[in-house]
Structures are given as C-alpha cells and as structure tokens.
Design a protein around this motif. Sequence first.
Motif, short mmCIF file in Angstrom:
data_model
loop_
_atom_site.label_atom_id
_atom_site.label_comp_id
_atom_site.label_asym_id
_atom_site.label_seq_id
_atom_site.Cartn_x
_atom_site.Cartn_y
_atom_site.Cartn_z
N GLN A 76 25.86 31.12 88.44
CA GLN A 76 25.82 32.26 89.36
C GLN A 76 24.39 32.77 89.54
N ARG A 112 27.19 43.06 94.13
CA ARG A 112 27.92 43.60 92.97
C ARG A 112 29.43 43.41 93.10
N HIS A 147 30.40 39.62 93.11
CA HIS A 147 29.72 38.84 92.07
C HIS A 147 28.80 37.77 92.67
#
Length: 185
Positions: free
Chosen positions: A4, A58, A61
Amino acid sequence: MTQQQKRICTLPNLLSLIRILLIPLIVWAFLTREDRPLTVGLLVLSGLTDMVDGWIARRFHQTSDLGKVLDPIADKLTQTVVLVCLLTHQPLMLLPLALLVVKEFVAALLGLWVIRRTGQVNGADWHGKVSTALLYLMMGLHLLWQGIPEALSTGLILLCAGMILYSGVCYTLKNLRMLGFGKKA
C-alpha cells in the motif's frame, strides 16, 4: 514497506498532480488576465482537491509514501506561487514568502534525513495545518479585497509569518528528535 505504501497510481496522487497543474493557470489568471475572482476560484478548486484527496486517502486506505511527499509539494508550490503573485502588489508578502521557503527547505532536508535513517515518512501536524489555513485565508482576502486596509493587511501578514515560523521550529525540533538529537517527546 507495505504494498500500500508503494502505490503510485491512486486517486489522491492524481488529485495532487492536478493541483500542481493548476499552478500555471493561477499565475495566468492573476498576472495576465488580472482576474482576481478567477484566481481565487482556481485557488479554491486547488484547496478543495487537497481536502478531497486527503479524505479519499484516509477513507479508502489509499495513502502512499508518494502521496505523503506529493501532497505537500503541491501545497507549497501553490502557496509560494500565490505569494509571489501577491508580492507584485504588496511588498510585505516577502516576509511570509521568505519564511515559507526557508521552513520548507529545512523541513525537506531534515525530512529526507529522517527517511534515510528511520524509513519513516511523517505527515502534517496541527501547527502545519493551522499555518496553511491562515496562509490561505490571508492570501484569499488579499486577492479578493484590493483595497484591504493597510493595518488589517499588515496584521494578517504578520500573523501568518508568525505561524509559519512557529510551525517551522516545531517541525525542525520534531525531526531533530527523530534523528536522535535532544530529548524524545
């Protein structure tokens, strides 16, 4: 580093890139067209994309190390360019401009050092967000209100300069602590 954190192609990163691409339009609107409402509109659009990219990052993700670097670059480039534009009409804009450039230069150097030594990429702290909000408020008022009273103009500029200085000191101390200088907070 997680997969990520390594992501590059995310919507928040695209929105940060759009903010960078808005900068020449802001300069064109202010200096060439001399259209202050259009300049403010482009600045507001830039600010909205900043808020949206943070929310998306946020909420869904989509945070990434590239985003943590690209987002503040887009912000600081926009702020610097608008301050330079306003400097053409208000010489005191040199104060927040100079402080912003010094603060960001020091923060970038120390931030890179922190990344190399610790592998951590830090986000914005509250004082940085307050500094940014005050700066945009001050710039927006100066863009929209050509006849702003000198005392109000000076007060707003000095308030912003003071907050930029405070934030710069806070970030410098934080980075130095992360590098092992001084006490840990």
